[in-house]
Design a protein around this motif. Sequence first.
Motif, PDB file in Angstrom:
ATOM      1  N   ALA A 113       0.809  -1.227   0.000  1.00  0.00           N
ATOM      2  CA  ALA A 113       0.000   0.000   0.000  1.00  0.00           C
ATOM      3  C   ALA A 113       0.836   1.268   0.000  1.00  0.00           C
ATOM      4  O   ALA A 113       0.329   2.337  -0.350  1.00  0.00           O
ATOM      5  CB  ALA A 113      -0.923  -0.001   1.213  1.00  0.00           C
ATOM      6  N   CYS A 114       2.094   1.177   0.388  1.00  0.00           N
ATOM      7  CA  CYS A 114       2.931   2.375   0.507  1.00  0.00           C
ATOM      8  C   CYS A 114       3.201   2.989  -0.871  1.00  0.00           C
ATOM      9  O   CYS A 114       3.837   2.348  -1.720  1.00  0.00           O
ATOM     10  CB  CYS A 114       4.247   2.045   1.197  1.00  0.00           C
ATOM     11  N   PRO A 115       2.753   4.222  -1.132  1.00  0.00           N
ATOM     12  CA  PRO A 115       2.912   4.821  -2.466  1.00  0.00           C
ATOM     13  C   PRO A 115       4.338   5.271  -2.774  1.00  0.00           C
ATOM     14  O   PRO A 115       4.696   5.451  -3.939  1.00  0.00           O
ATOM     15  CB  PRO A 115       1.962   6.020  -2.422  1.00  0.00           C
ATOM     16  N   THR A 116       5.160   5.473  -1.750  1.00  0.00           N
ATOM     17  CA  THR A 116       6.525   5.967  -1.965  1.00  0.00           C
ATOM     18  C   THR A 116       7.594   4.910  -1.705  1.00  0.00           C
ATOM     19  O   THR A 116       8.787   5.222  -1.740  1.00  0.00           O
ATOM     20  CB  THR A 116       6.794   7.175  -1.047  1.00  0.00           C
ATOM     21  N   LYS A 117       7.170   3.692  -1.435  1.00  0.00           N
ATOM     22  CA  LYS A 117       8.089   2.587  -1.120  1.00  0.00           C
ATOM     23  C   LYS A 117       8.987   2.907   0.070  1.00  0.00           C
ATOM     24  O   LYS A 117      10.144   2.468   0.137  1.00  0.00           O
ATOM     25  CB  LYS A 117       8.941   2.233  -2.339  1.00  0.00           C
ATOM     26  N   ALA A 118       8.429   3.657   1.016  1.00  0.00           N
ATOM     27  CA  ALA A 118       9.170   3.969   2.239  1.00  0.00           C
ATOM     28  C   ALA A 118       9.223   2.771   3.176  1.00  0.00           C
ATOM     29  O   ALA A 118      10.096   2.681   4.035  1.00  0.00           O
ATOM     30  CB  ALA A 118       8.530   5.162   2.943  1.00  0.00           C
ATOM     31  N   LEU A 119       8.276   1.856   3.002  1.00  0.00           N
ATOM     32  CA  LEU A 119       8.202   0.650   3.828  1.00  0.00           C
ATOM     33  C   LEU A 119       8.601  -0.532   2.970  1.00  0.00           C
ATOM     34  O   LEU A 119       7.974  -0.809   1.945  1.00  0.00           O
ATOM     35  CB  LEU A 119       6.785   0.475   4.380  1.00  0.00           C
ATOM     36  N   THR A 120       9.648  -1.220   3.377  1.00  0.00           N
ATOM     37  CA  THR A 120      10.151  -2.353   2.605  1.00  0.00           C
ATOM     38  C   THR A 120      10.318  -3.564   3.506  1.00  0.00           C
ATOM     39  O   THR A 120      10.416  -3.448   4.729  1.00  0.00           O
ATOM     40  CB  THR A 120      11.509  -2.023   1.945  1.00  0.00           C
ATOM     41  N   ALA A 121      10.383  -4.734   2.886  1.00  0.00           N
ATOM     42  CA  ALA A 121      10.568  -5.990   3.625  1.00  0.00           C
ATOM     43  C   ALA A 121      11.669  -6.800   2.962  1.00  0.00           C
ATOM     44  O   ALA A 121      11.800  -6.818   1.739  1.00  0.00           O
ATOM     45  CB  ALA A 121       9.273  -6.789   3.653  1.00  0.00           C
ATOM     46  N   GLY A 122      12.460  -7.457   3.769  1.00  0.00           N
ATOM     47  CA  GLY A 122      13.522  -8.295   3.222  1.00  0.00           C
ATOM     48  C   GLY A 122      14.454  -8.764   4.316  1.00  0.00           C
ATOM     49  O   GLY A 122      14.275  -8.442   5.493  1.00  0.00           O
ATOM     50  N   PHE A 123      15.447  -9.534   3.940  1.00  0.00           N
ATOM     51  CA  PHE A 123      16.419 -10.046   4.899  1.00  0.00           C
ATOM     52  C   PHE A 123      17.446  -8.971   5.210  1.00  0.00           C
ATOM     53  O   PHE A 123      17.980  -8.312   4.313  1.00  0.00           O
ATOM     54  CB  PHE A 123      17.106 -11.297   4.352  1.00  0.00           C
ATOM     55  N   ARG A 124      17.693  -8.776   6.496  1.00  0.00           N
ATOM     56  CA  ARG A 124      18.682  -7.799   6.946  1.00  0.00           C
ATOM     57  C   ARG A 124      19.722  -8.537   7.785  1.00  0.00           C
ATOM     58  O   ARG A 124      19.467  -8.914   8.923  1.00  0.00           O
ATOM     59  CB  ARG A 124      18.022  -6.710   7.803  1.00  0.00           C
ATOM     60  N   PHE A 125      20.896  -8.751   7.203  1.00  0.00           N
ATOM     61  CA  PHE A 125      21.947  -9.479   7.904  1.00  0.00           C
ATOM     62  C   PHE A 125      22.850  -8.553   8.707  1.00  0.00           C
ATOM     63  O   PHE A 125      23.562  -8.980   9.591  1.00  0.00           O
ATOM     64  CB  PHE A 125      22.790 -10.270   6.902  1.00  0.00           C
ATOM     65  N   VAL A 126      22.790  -7.262   8.371  1.00  0.00           N
ATOM     66  CA  VAL A 126      23.538  -6.258   9.111  1.00  0.00           C
ATOM     67  C   VAL A 126      22.569  -5.190   9.569  1.00  0.00           C
ATOM     68  O   VAL A 126      21.826  -4.632   8.761  1.00  0.00           O
ATOM     69  CB  VAL A 126      24.650  -5.616   8.248  1.00  0.00           C
ATOM     70  N   GLU A 127      22.538  -4.917  10.862  1.00  0.00           N
ATOM     71  CA  GLU A 127      21.625  -3.937  11.416  1.00  0.00           C
ATOM     72  C   GLU A 127      22.043  -2.535  10.994  1.00  0.00           C
ATOM     73  O   GLU A 127      23.171  -2.104  11.207  1.00  0.00           O
ATOM     74  CB  GLU A 127      21.614  -4.015  12.952  1.00  0.00           C
ATOM     75  N   LYS A 128      21.112  -1.814  10.368  1.00  0.00           N
ATOM     76  CA  LYS A 128      21.391  -0.447   9.964  1.00  0.00           C
ATOM     77  C   LYS A 128      21.205   0.495  11.140  1.00  0.00           C
ATOM     78  O   LYS A 128      20.442   0.213  12.057  1.00  0.00           O
ATOM     79  CB  LYS A 128      20.463  -0.030   8.827  1.00  0.00           C
ATOM     80  N   PRO A 129      21.888   1.662  11.122  1.00  0.00           N
ATOM     81  CA  PRO A 129      21.692   2.636  12.191  1.00  0.00           C
ATOM     82  C   PRO A 129      20.235   3.039  12.308  1.00  0.00           C
ATOM     83  O   PRO A 129      19.555   3.243  11.300  1.00  0.00           O
ATOM     84  CB  PRO A 129      22.569   3.818  11.752  1.00  0.00           C
ATOM     85  N   LYS A 130      19.753   3.128  13.532  1.00  0.00           N
ATOM     86  CA  LYS A 130      18.364   3.473  13.755  1.00  0.00           C
ATOM     87  C   LYS A 130      18.133   4.945  13.454  1.00  0.00           C
ATOM     88  O   LYS A 130      18.932   5.797  13.788  1.00  0.00           O
ATOM     89  CB  LYS A 130      17.953   3.166  15.203  1.00  0.00           C
ATOM     90  N   SER A 131      17.012   5.231  12.823  1.00  0.00           N
ATOM     91  CA  SER A 131      16.625   6.604  12.552  1.00  0.00           C
ATOM     92  C   SER A 131      15.244   6.853  13.102  1.00  0.00           C
ATOM     93  O   SER A 131      14.490   5.923  13.387  1.00  0.00           O
ATOM     94  CB  SER A 131      16.651   6.887  11.047  1.00  0.00           C
TER      95      SER A 131
END
Length: 295
Positions: free
Chosen positions: A270-288
């Motif tokens: 439903a996200c029109p700007t693709k701000a929300l994504t799903a996938g495998f994350r093997f390295v934790e990104k910095p929190k924002s």
Amino acid sequence: MKIKKHSRFRTFILAFSALFFNANVKGFFTGTLFTGASKNVCVPVFNCYSCPGAIGSCPIGALQAVANSRKFNVSFYVVGFLTLVGVSVGRLFCGWACPFGWFQDLIYKIPVKKRPIIGKIGRILSYLKYVILAVFVLFLPFAVTNNLGLGEPLYCKWLCPAGTFQASFPLLLTNPSLREILGWLYSWKVLVLVGIAALSTVTSRPFCRFFCPLGAFYAVFQRFSLYRLTVNPGSCTNCGACDRACKLDLTPQTEPNSPDCIRCLDCVAACPTKALTAGFRFVEKPKSVSCQTEK
């Protein structure tokens, strides 16, 4: 249009999974259970072992089955298998492969006024599945034993609606002798199933949200599983499309990896700007800082 296409695709995958995990179709006509080698293997979803079509074992039933054994106290295989699934994908199988989840989705399509369970009541009820897991699946089958020192699969015996729907109904249709020995316990199990079904007409996936012990086990790993949802605040416009798409009345913007999320990914579609994504994350990104909106 995109979310409708996504919903149809997920429905197809759910239907395929239900058939795959219950591929012994002839069992529904003969009233006999499959006894092949695959029955020793657990499936990652809620699917009754005693269903005539089942070709694998339900992990919740398998956890309790060890209570009936003199050799083992804990099924390390089942616990290890479920932990691996939880760490890898969280509750992804709940949204995409669970036959009883699909059953609830179909009932939710009945055109009646929807009454979502939200707010404080919803938050309180969401803890009930953990209580059911701890008490009826893990504790009582091992703590309460008979004269021979054997426990009972109490969750399957008293509470499991999938067993009633998938096992008892088909077996009763094909085995007249079973219908002659029905008692009050069966009536209670039917009442539980009817209650879940009735609730599923007005609120989405109530069993998954409030009562499923398997969902509770996976939910423990949801926040740090390798497969996860991620919000990009820079692309988010605070439109609230993801919140409106979530049938479980969660807030993907602020809590994309909620333990109650079944990862149906409707919010991502439903996200029109693709701000929300799903996938495998093997390295934790910095929190924002996540974007905020009111639901």
